[in-house]
Motif scaffolding. Structure first.
Motif, PDB file in Angstrom:
ATOM      1  N   ARG A 105      32.800  47.007  39.074  1.00  0.00           N
ATOM      2  CA  ARG A 105      33.745  46.195  38.310  1.00  0.00           C
ATOM      3  C   ARG A 105      33.136  45.773  36.984  1.00  0.00           C
ATOM      4  O   ARG A 105      31.937  45.637  36.836  1.00  0.00           O
ATOM      5  CB  ARG A 105      34.227  44.990  39.107  1.00  0.00           C
ATOM      6  N   GLY A 107      34.532  45.344  32.544  1.00  0.00           N
ATOM      7  CA  GLY A 107      35.617  45.176  31.595  1.00  0.00           C
ATOM      8  C   GLY A 107      35.262  45.789  30.275  1.00  0.00           C
ATOM      9  O   GLY A 107      34.156  46.283  30.074  1.00  0.00           O
ATOM     10  N   GLU A 121      39.891  43.450  31.854  1.00  0.00           N
ATOM     11  CA  GLU A 121      39.168  43.653  33.116  1.00  0.00           C
ATOM     12  C   GLU A 121      39.391  45.059  33.642  1.00  0.00           C
ATOM     13  O   GLU A 121      40.483  45.609  33.518  1.00  0.00           O
ATOM     14  CB  GLU A 121      39.639  42.629  34.152  1.00  0.00           C
ATOM     15  N   THR A 126      41.798  51.169  37.187  1.00  0.00           N
ATOM     16  CA  THR A 126      42.294  50.666  35.894  1.00  0.00           C
ATOM     17  C   THR A 126      42.144  51.742  34.823  1.00  0.00           C
ATOM     18  O   THR A 126      41.077  52.334  34.670  1.00  0.00           O
ATOM     19  CB  THR A 126      41.492  49.418  35.435  1.00  0.00           C
ATOM     20  N   THR A 138      31.847  48.460  26.905  1.00  0.00           N
ATOM     21  CA  THR A 138      32.098  48.094  28.294  1.00  0.00           C
ATOM     22  C   THR A 138      30.990  47.171  28.799  1.00  0.00           C
ATOM     23  O   THR A 138      29.851  47.218  28.317  1.00  0.00           O
ATOM     24  CB  THR A 138      32.180  49.348  29.179  1.00  0.00           C
ATOM     25  N   THR A 141      30.269  43.379  34.981  1.00  0.00           N
ATOM     26  CA  THR A 141      30.287  41.986  35.436  1.00  0.00           C
ATOM     27  C   THR A 141      30.046  41.883  36.950  1.00  0.00           C
ATOM     28  O   THR A 141      30.164  40.806  37.519  1.00  0.00           O
ATOM     29  CB  THR A 141      31.641  41.326  35.104  1.00  0.00           C
ATOM     30  N   VAL A 172      30.222  38.203  26.843  1.00  0.00           N
ATOM     31  CA  VAL A 172      30.611  38.051  28.249  1.00  0.00           C
ATOM     32  C   VAL A 172      29.377  37.589  29.013  1.00  0.00           C
ATOM     33  O   VAL A 172      28.376  38.304  29.082  1.00  0.00           O
ATOM     34  CB  VAL A 172      31.162  39.368  28.829  1.00  0.00           C
ATOM     35  N   VAL A 179      32.411  34.667  35.581  1.00  0.00           N
ATOM     36  CA  VAL A 179      32.417  35.519  34.395  1.00  0.00           C
ATOM     37  C   VAL A 179      33.194  34.801  33.292  1.00  0.00           C
ATOM     38  O   VAL A 179      34.367  34.468  33.479  1.00  0.00           O
ATOM     39  CB  VAL A 179      33.080  36.880  34.700  1.00  0.00           C
TER      40      VAL A 179
END
Ligand SMILES: O=C(CO)[C@@H](O)[C@H](O)[C@H](O)COP(=O)(O)O
Ligand SMILES: [Fe+2]
Length: 189
Positions: A105, A107, A121, A126, A138, A141, A172, A179
């Motif tokens: 995962r 974002g 995200e 996705t 990118t 997280t 981030v 996060v």
């Protein structure tokens, strides 16, 4: 006149594409990218971890043709900031791109030349549309490798200079186990 079509195997678990060109980015290759310079230096001296690997199948830089590449972005942080890719505009700035998240995962941070930023995200499944003119980076997280496929015009190229100098207007970070996307205190327009 006609190029030969082909199919290749992309391993969804490892992100490896067979016969692809492999590129490795270590933390020492990313001097000046992270907010906490002291934390960057300490981690480079301690273990200089691999931040990400790219497996690319690329064609000659001609318009109309397509490249594709997977990125394996490892989990980690420099200070409070999550590991990320360098980020770039395309050298031909109007070239768009599609990202497809496969594993882990994270974002994507996107930004216009004027500094308008957006964070999207990404979890497996996705698909992100990167419009013309937006820089993109990118961020992992999570706590396992974040793996995604990118498809981009063969003549898009990379312009790393602007982001290397100015960074993104947002960062981030992890705060209290969460996060958080916040303004980059070092950002200058
Ligand atoms: O956007 C593209 C290609 O246009 C991706 O394949 C990235 O190149 C890759 O995720 C590594 O990130 P950078 O080091 O290139 O920013
Ligand atoms: Fe790109």
């Amino acid at each position: 006149m006609y190029k030969e079509p082909f199919g290749v195997k992309l391993d969804f678990e490892t992100g490896i594409i067979e016969n692809a060109k492999k590129l490795v980015r270590k933390l020492s290759d990313m001097k000046g990218y992270f907010l906490d310079e002291q934390a960057w230096k300490e981690l480079v001296e301690k273990e200089d971890p691999v931040v990400y690997e790219v497996y690319a199948i690329e064609q000659e830089e001609k318009d109309g043709d397509l490249n594709f590449a997977t990125t394996v972005l490892y989990p980690g942080k420099v200070g409070k900031e999550f590991f990320f890719t360098k980020g770039h505009y395309h050298a031909k700035a109007d070239r768009a791109e599609i990202y497809f998240a496969l594993k882990g995962r994270g974002g994507m941070l996107l930004q216009t030349p004027e500094g308008k930023a957006k964070f999207i995200e990404m979890v497996p499944g996705t698909v992100v549309y990167v419009p013309p003119y937006w820089a993109h980076r990118t961020v992992n997280t999570g706590n396992e490798p974040f793996i995604f496929l990118a498809v981009y015009p063969a003549d898009a190229g990379h312009d790393y200079g602007t982001i290397k100098e100015k960074g993104f207007s947002k960062i981030v970070v992890e705060e209290d186990g969460k996060v958080v996307v916040k303004d980059n205190p070092k950002w200058k327009e």
